[in-house]
Structure formats: C-alpha cells, structure tokens
Design an enzyme around this catalytic site. Structure first.
Site, PDB file in Angstrom:
ATOM      1  CE  LYS A   1      -4.427   0.495   2.266  1.00 21.42           C
ATOM      2  NZ  LYS A   1      -5.085   0.792   3.553  1.00 21.42           N
TER       3      LYS A   1
HETATM    4  C1  E4P Z   1      -8.490   1.608   3.387  1.00 20.09           C
HETATM    5  O1  E4P Z   1      -7.620   0.948   2.906  1.00 20.09           O
HETATM    6  C2  E4P Z   1      -8.386   2.294   4.682  1.00 20.09           C
HETATM    7  O2  E4P Z   1      -7.781   1.421   5.608  1.00 20.09           O
HETATM    8  C3  E4P Z   1      -9.715   2.660   5.295  1.00 20.09           C
HETATM    9  O3  E4P Z   1     -10.809   2.323   4.488  1.00 20.09           O
HETATM   10  C4  E4P Z   1      -9.762   3.990   5.957  1.00 20.09           C
HETATM   11  O4  E4P Z   1     -11.035   4.210   6.496  1.00 20.09           O
HETATM   12  P1  E4P Z   1     -11.368   5.306   7.607  1.00 20.09           P
HETATM   13  O5  E4P Z   1     -11.654   6.586   6.900  1.00 20.09           O
HETATM   14  O6  E4P Z   1     -12.583   4.763   8.283  1.00 20.09           O
HETATM   15  O7  E4P Z   1     -10.167   5.381   8.499  1.00 20.09           O
END
Ligand code: E4P
Length: 216
Positions: free
Chosen positions: A85
C-alpha cells in the site's frame, strides 16, 4: 467475471479468520492506524492474514520514494498475497512505477479525486483506494467520486481495480456494487450488519414455530 470483491478493513487477525469462514472474503486492507490499534507485530499480523485470504494490503511508512521502494521490496518478499500500500503522493507515484516494473502488487491509498485516481492507475497501481467516508465527513458526496472514477474507467482499458475505502455503513457497500466498483473494503462492525434483515429473522422464527407444531 466476478461479483464485487469484499475486503475486511482491519488489522485484527481473529476478525479476519471469523469472516473468512463465511466464504465471502476476498482480502484485507490494513493501515498504520489499524495496526497500531491492535498493538501486534506488523509482519506477524500480515503473514497470519495472508494464510486466510488471497490479498492483504501492507502500507509503507516511508515518505520518500527510495524508502518506499525499499519497504515495497521487503513486504513483497513476505508472502505472495501481499499488496504493497502506497500513499497518493508524487513519491508514491514513483514507487508505483517501480513496483509495476518489478511485478509487485500495489494498492494506492488516500485517493480523493479523479485526477489522483488516473495518475495512480497510469503509474501502474494494481488497486486504487478512493476514501468515501472521509469525503462524506467534510460534507462532500464520497459515492459521487466513485461514480466519476467508474465512468472514466468505462472509457478506457485500465487494469487497475477500484477499491471503495472508508466505508461507514451497509448502504455504502450496496451503492458501490451498483456502480460496478471492483472491490469494497468494509470495517468489521459494518461487515457484521451485512447478512442481517429483520424480515429474515421474523421469517425464520415463523418457519420454526410452524415446524414445531407438526413435528411435536
Ligand atoms: C483503506 O484501505 C483504509 O484502511 C480505510 O478504508 C480507511 O477508512 P477510515 O476513513 O474509516 O479510516
């Protein structure tokens, strides 16, 4: 062809094991905040999840391309199910291009515009993650961004999968599927709500009561 893939947005291995048993789980997205919340070793967590699902996002923490590339090389060697990522920055774009050349699977995080989505895809991202809940939080329509990205994608032959991230409630998942998004990542508490409907409970109760009457 496949129906929209469902990922769990967590760093909790037990939650992944539980939902994987349902036969509907295609992957996991972790991020540094989720990993910090669980307080377990990062590599150990990722490896345990890789044994349960075919795609696990592991986020780099370096902010310069050289550091990101080094982490991408390292994470990708941990397990073939790892997707590295990478944040949506210029340094991140350089890292995506590097990973594409090396055949390393990537997921670009923190996408908030169509232009960011296009750049990440052109740089070679395997997956892009537009964050819809965080747009909703600041008074914008997050799902509108998904609609715009899917429309742009429909004109071209991008291989890059669109992953709907930062989902907050079950309607987000249904809407993402209407728009033809490739993947949706879902927090554990929201995932728990997906199989539920009061009419299912009511209907099953009635079936069992009626059966009880005749079967004694
Ligand atoms: C995606 O890869 C992220 O981990 C995630 O969806 C972030 O979500 P949040 O806005 O609830 O922290």
């Amino acid at each position: 062809m496949y129906l929209m893939k469902l990922f769990l947005d967590t760093a909790n291995v037990e939650h992944v094991a539980e939902v994987a048993e349902w036969g509907v789980l295609d992957g996991v997205t972790t991020n540094p905040s989720l990993v910090a919340k669980e307080g377990r070793d990062f590599k150990e967590t990722v490896l345990a999840m890789c044994d349960l699902v075919p795609c696990v996002s592991a986020q780099v923490t370096a902010t310069d391309a050289e550091g990101m590339k080094k982490q991408a090389d390292e994470y990708s060697k941990w397990h073939k199910h790892v997707a590295v990522k990478v944040p949506m920055t210029v340094e991140g774009l350089k890292t995506l291009a590097y990973c594409k050349k090396k055949g390393i699977k990537t997921n670009t995080t923190l996408i908030f515009s169509v232009n960011q989505a296009i750049l990440a895809a052109k740089a070679g991202a395997s997956i892009i993650s537009p964050f819809i809940g965080r747009l909703d939080d600041i008074g914008q329509d997050g799902m509108e961004l998904i609609a715009e990205i899917m429309l742009a994608w429909s004109h071209y032959g991008f291989d890059t999968e669109v992953l709907v991230a930062s989902t907050r409630h079950p309607r987000h998942i249904a809407d993402a599927a209407q728009l033809g998004a490739h993947i949706c990542t879902v927090p554990y508490d929201v995932f728990q709500k997906l199989p539920l409907h009061t009419l299912t409970d009511k209907g099953l109760k009635k079936f069992l009561e009626d059966w009880e009457k005749v079967s004694g």
